[in-house]
Design a protein around this motif. Structure first.
Motif, PDB file in Angstrom:
ATOM      1  N   GLY A  79       0.793  -1.220   0.000  1.00 18.02           N
ATOM      2  CA  GLY A  79       0.000   0.000   0.000  1.00 18.02           C
ATOM      3  C   GLY A  79       0.824   1.269   0.000  1.00 18.02           C
ATOM      4  N   VAL A  80       2.158   1.136  -0.079  1.00 15.50           N
ATOM      5  CA  VAL A  80       3.040   2.296  -0.056  1.00 15.50           C
ATOM      6  C   VAL A  80       3.810   2.379  -1.368  1.00 15.50           C
ATOM      7  CG1 VAL A  80       5.031   3.362   1.080  1.00 15.50           C
ATOM      8  CG2 VAL A  80       3.275   2.228   2.449  1.00 15.50           C
ATOM      9  N   LEU A  81       3.868   3.562  -1.972  1.00 14.68           N
ATOM     10  CA  LEU A  81       4.648   3.784  -3.179  1.00 14.68           C
ATOM     11  C   LEU A  81       6.100   4.027  -2.790  1.00 14.68           C
ATOM     12  CD1 LEU A  81       4.809   4.306  -6.260  1.00 14.68           C
ATOM     13  CD2 LEU A  81       4.276   6.697  -5.774  1.00 14.68           C
ATOM     14  N   THR A  82       7.002   3.196  -3.309  1.00 12.45           N
ATOM     15  CA  THR A  82       8.431   3.296  -3.008  1.00 12.45           C
ATOM     16  C   THR A  82       9.193   3.650  -4.273  1.00 12.45           C
ATOM     17  OG1 THR A  82       8.214   1.603  -1.273  1.00 12.45           O
ATOM     18  CG2 THR A  82      10.433   2.081  -2.076  1.00 12.45           C
ATOM     19  N   TYR A  83      10.060   4.654  -4.204  1.00 12.42           N
ATOM     20  CA  TYR A  83      10.848   5.081  -5.358  1.00 12.42           C
ATOM     21  C   TYR A  83      12.247   4.467  -5.293  1.00 12.42           C
ATOM     22  CZ  TYR A  83       7.321   8.735  -5.963  1.00 12.42           C
ATOM     23  OH  TYR A  83       6.143   9.411  -6.136  1.00 12.42           O
ATOM     24  N   LEU A  84      12.736   4.026  -6.443  1.00  9.25           N
ATOM     25  CA  LEU A  84      14.109   3.550  -6.573  1.00  9.25           C
ATOM     26  C   LEU A  84      14.820   4.506  -7.517  1.00  9.25           C
ATOM     27  CD1 LEU A  84      16.387   1.483  -6.243  1.00  9.25           C
ATOM     28  CD2 LEU A  84      15.339   0.158  -8.101  1.00  9.25           C
ATOM     29  N   GLY A  85      15.745   5.295  -6.973  1.00  6.90           N
ATOM     30  CA  GLY A  85      16.411   6.313  -7.781  1.00  6.90           C
ATOM     31  C   GLY A  85      17.919   6.211  -7.701  1.00  6.90           C
ATOM     32  N   ALA A  86      18.579   6.475  -8.817  1.00  8.97           N
ATOM     33  CA  ALA A  86      20.040   6.473  -8.869  1.00  8.97           C
ATOM     34  C   ALA A  86      20.469   7.069 -10.204  1.00  8.97           C
ATOM     35  CB  ALA A  86      20.597   5.057  -8.716  1.00  8.97           C
ATOM     36  N   TYR A  87      21.780   7.258 -10.370  1.00  4.49           N
ATOM     37  CA  TYR A  87      22.295   7.756 -11.636  1.00  4.49           C
ATOM     38  C   TYR A  87      22.056   6.725 -12.744  1.00  4.49           C
ATOM     39  CZ  TYR A  87      24.703  11.417  -9.011  1.00  4.49           C
ATOM     40  OH  TYR A  87      24.978  12.492  -8.205  1.00  4.49           O
ATOM     41  N   ALA A  88      22.140   7.170 -13.981  1.00  7.18           N
ATOM     42  CA  ALA A  88      21.961   6.271 -15.123  1.00  7.18           C
ATOM     43  C   ALA A  88      23.035   5.187 -15.132  1.00  7.18           C
ATOM     44  CB  ALA A  88      22.019   7.073 -16.427  1.00  7.18           C
ATOM     45  N   LYS A  89      22.649   4.011 -15.594  1.00  5.61           N
ATOM     46  CA  LYS A  89      23.576   2.883 -15.763  1.00  5.61           C
ATOM     47  C   LYS A  89      24.203   2.426 -14.449  1.00  5.61           C
ATOM     48  CE  LYS A  89      22.939   3.209 -20.219  1.00  5.61           C
ATOM     49  NZ  LYS A  89      22.084   2.227 -20.933  1.00  5.61           N
ATOM     50  N   THR A  90      23.422   2.486 -13.366  1.00  2.14           N
ATOM     51  CA  THR A  90      23.944   2.026 -12.072  1.00  2.14           C
ATOM     52  C   THR A  90      23.208   0.791 -11.558  1.00  2.14           C
ATOM     53  OG1 THR A  90      22.517   3.645 -10.953  1.00  2.14           O
ATOM     54  CG2 THR A  90      24.798   4.293 -11.378  1.00  2.14           C
ATOM     55  N   GLY A  91      22.356   0.184 -12.383  1.00  5.14           N
ATOM     56  CA  GLY A  91      21.740  -1.085 -12.000  1.00  5.14           C
ATOM     57  C   GLY A  91      20.338  -0.990 -11.439  1.00  5.14           C
ATOM     58  N   LYS A  92      19.618   0.092 -11.743  1.00  5.68           N
ATOM     59  CA  LYS A  92      18.258   0.227 -11.194  1.00  5.68           C
ATOM     60  C   LYS A  92      17.332  -0.869 -11.712  1.00  5.68           C
ATOM     61  CE  LYS A  92      17.662   4.431 -12.690  1.00  5.68           C
ATOM     62  NZ  LYS A  92      19.014   4.631 -13.284  1.00  5.68           N
ATOM     63  N   THR A  93      17.402  -1.144 -13.026  1.00  5.08           N
ATOM     64  CA  THR A  93      16.533  -2.182 -13.590  1.00  5.08           C
ATOM     65  C   THR A  93      16.884  -3.546 -13.023  1.00  5.08           C
ATOM     66  OG1 THR A  93      16.160  -0.954 -15.652  1.00  5.08           O
ATOM     67  CG2 THR A  93      15.812  -3.336 -15.712  1.00  5.08           C
ATOM     68  N   ALA A  94      18.178  -3.824 -12.895  1.00  4.86           N
ATOM     69  CA  ALA A  94      18.606  -5.106 -12.327  1.00  4.86           C
ATOM     70  C   ALA A  94      18.082  -5.275 -10.905  1.00  4.86           C
ATOM     71  CB  ALA A  94      20.133  -5.201 -12.340  1.00  4.86           C
ATOM     72  N   MET A  95      18.157  -4.213 -10.106  1.00  7.84           N
ATOM     73  CA  MET A  95      17.642  -4.287  -8.747  1.00  7.84           C
ATOM     74  C   MET A  95      16.130  -4.458  -8.737  1.00  7.84           C
ATOM     75  SD  MET A  95      18.164  -1.619  -5.556  1.00  7.84           S
ATOM     76  CE  MET A  95      19.857  -2.124  -5.272  1.00  7.84           C
ATOM     77  N   ALA A  96      15.434  -3.752  -9.638  1.00 12.12           N
ATOM     78  CA  ALA A  96      13.977  -3.883  -9.712  1.00 12.12           C
ATOM     79  C   ALA A  96      13.580  -5.323 -10.046  1.00 12.12           C
ATOM     80  CB  ALA A  96      13.417  -2.922 -10.749  1.00 12.12           C
ATOM     81  N   LEU A  97      14.336  -5.969 -10.930  1.00 14.02           N
ATOM     82  CA  LEU A  97      14.035  -7.361 -11.269  1.00 14.02           C
ATOM     83  C   LEU A  97      14.271  -8.288 -10.080  1.00 14.02           C
ATOM     84  CD1 LEU A  97      15.467  -7.628 -14.904  1.00 14.02           C
ATOM     85  CD2 LEU A  97      13.072  -7.473 -14.194  1.00 14.02           C
ATOM     86  N   GLU A  98      15.269  -7.973  -9.266  1.00 13.94           N
ATOM     87  CA  GLU A  98      15.478  -8.756  -8.039  1.00 13.94           C
ATOM     88  C   GLU A  98      14.274  -8.600  -7.115  1.00 13.94           C
ATOM     89  OE1 GLU A  98      17.638 -10.910  -7.541  1.00 13.94           O
ATOM     90  OE2 GLU A  98      19.547 -10.389  -8.458  1.00 13.94           O
ATOM     91  N   PHE A  99      13.729  -7.387  -7.046  1.00  9.84           N
ATOM     92  CA  PHE A  99      12.530  -7.169  -6.233  1.00  9.84           C
ATOM     93  C   PHE A  99      11.371  -8.023  -6.764  1.00  9.84           C
ATOM     94  CE2 PHE A  99      13.811  -2.517  -5.108  1.00  9.84           C
ATOM     95  CZ  PHE A  99      14.860  -3.007  -4.342  1.00  9.84           C
ATOM     96  N   VAL A 100      11.223  -8.054  -8.091  1.00  8.18           N
ATOM     97  CA  VAL A 100      10.150  -8.837  -8.715  1.00  8.18           C
ATOM     98  C   VAL A 100      10.262 -10.305  -8.306  1.00  8.18           C
ATOM     99  CG1 VAL A 100       9.281  -9.726 -10.915  1.00  8.18           C
ATOM    100  CG2 VAL A 100       9.788  -7.291 -10.667  1.00  8.18           C
ATOM    101  N   LYS A 101      11.463 -10.857  -8.428  1.00  5.26           N
ATOM    102  CA  LYS A 101      11.663 -12.272  -8.096  1.00  5.26           C
ATOM    103  C   LYS A 101      11.436 -12.538  -6.613  1.00  5.26           C
ATOM    104  CE  LYS A 101      15.764 -12.439  -9.891  1.00  5.26           C
ATOM    105  NZ  LYS A 101      17.110 -12.987 -10.218  1.00  5.26           N
ATOM    106  N   GLU A 102      11.944 -11.656  -5.771  1.00  2.00           N
ATOM    107  CA  GLU A 102      11.820 -11.856  -4.321  1.00  2.00           C
ATOM    108  C   GLU A 102      10.355 -11.813  -3.888  1.00  2.00           C
ATOM    109  OE1 GLU A 102      13.766 -12.453  -0.525  1.00  2.00           O
ATOM    110  OE2 GLU A 102      14.393 -12.622  -2.622  1.00  2.00           O
ATOM    111  N   ALA A 103       9.604 -10.842  -4.417  1.00  2.00           N
ATOM    112  CA  ALA A 103       8.193 -10.738  -4.060  1.00  2.00           C
ATOM    113  C   ALA A 103       7.418 -11.958  -4.546  1.00  2.00           C
ATOM    114  CB  ALA A 103       7.601  -9.460  -4.657  1.00  2.00           C
TER     115      ALA A 103
END
Length: 208
Positions: free
Chosen positions: A64-88
């Motif tokens: 129920g909470v919106l969480t932002y994942l922010g960082a500089y370009a090309k620092t692995g944000k998409t890779a981390m988001a996919l880890e979140f997908v798998k973990e959830a």
């Protein structure tokens, strides 16, 4: 005067439809019950695969909470988001990942790289030896049946909202990842770029 007051209250109630208030005591009681539940970590929150990040998030990402994942370009944000997908998904939370940056095939390659330990550049090049092919085949069963869905075709916030509600009704969606915020289209009547991002962000917050 009393009749005017009643009419005004009815008009205000009509305008506030869908935004009902709840007594503070009732909300506090429900919060206390949730905190006391033995299965609370599973039903009330989603942990990431990173212990340090879980600590910073006070243990988890809360439903129920919106969480932002922010960082500089090309620092692995998409890779981390996919880890979140798998973990959830592994924790049993039906999960939807909306990609506005990468094609689904590229996301699949990224997930296979994460899971197998094979370099993503090797996978992209397709230069796999027999051992690496065997490693990919070995990780597929761990990913194939996860309650997770991906899409690259939801381009506007309206489409994302509709799709999330559809998947909620179909599969009980509990976790939504959008990659990434600034590429999601706002309605055409929102012209200013900053206002577009704010509109999308507010819509995702409401959706959460």
């Amino acid at each position: 005067e009393e009749r005017l007051r009643d009419l005004r209250l009815r008009l205000l109630a009509s305008e506030a439809s869908g935004a009902a208030v709840r007594p503070l005591g009732q909300v506090l009681e429900e919060a206390g019950e949730n905190l006391a539940r033995r299965d609370r970590p599973r039903t009330f929150s989603i942990r990431t695969p990173y212990p340090g990040l879980n600590t910073l998030l006070a243990g988890c990402m809360r439903l129920g909470v919106l969480t932002y994942l922010g960082a500089y370009a090309k620092t692995g944000k998409t890779a981390m988001a996919l880890e979140f997908v798998k973990e959830a998904a592994r924790a049993g939370f039906p999960t939807l990942c909306v990609s506005r940056e990468m094609l689904l095939y590229a996301l699949a390659e990224r997930m296979l790289s994460q899971e197998s330990g094979i370099s993503s550049s090797v996978i992209r090049a397709g230069d796999l030896d027999e051992d690496e092919i065997a490693m990919l085949r070995a990780v597929l069963p761990r990913l194939r049946d996860l309650p997770a869905w991906l899409t690259e075709r939801a381009v506007s916030i309206g489409q994302i909202e509709a799709l999330a509600r559809l998947e909620r009704d179909r599969h009980g969606l509990r976790f939504l990842v959008v990659d990434y915020l600034q590429l999601v289209r706002a309605p055409k009547w929102v012209q200013d770029r900053r206002a577009q991002v704010e509109y999308v962000s507010a819509a995702l917050k409401t959706l959460a």
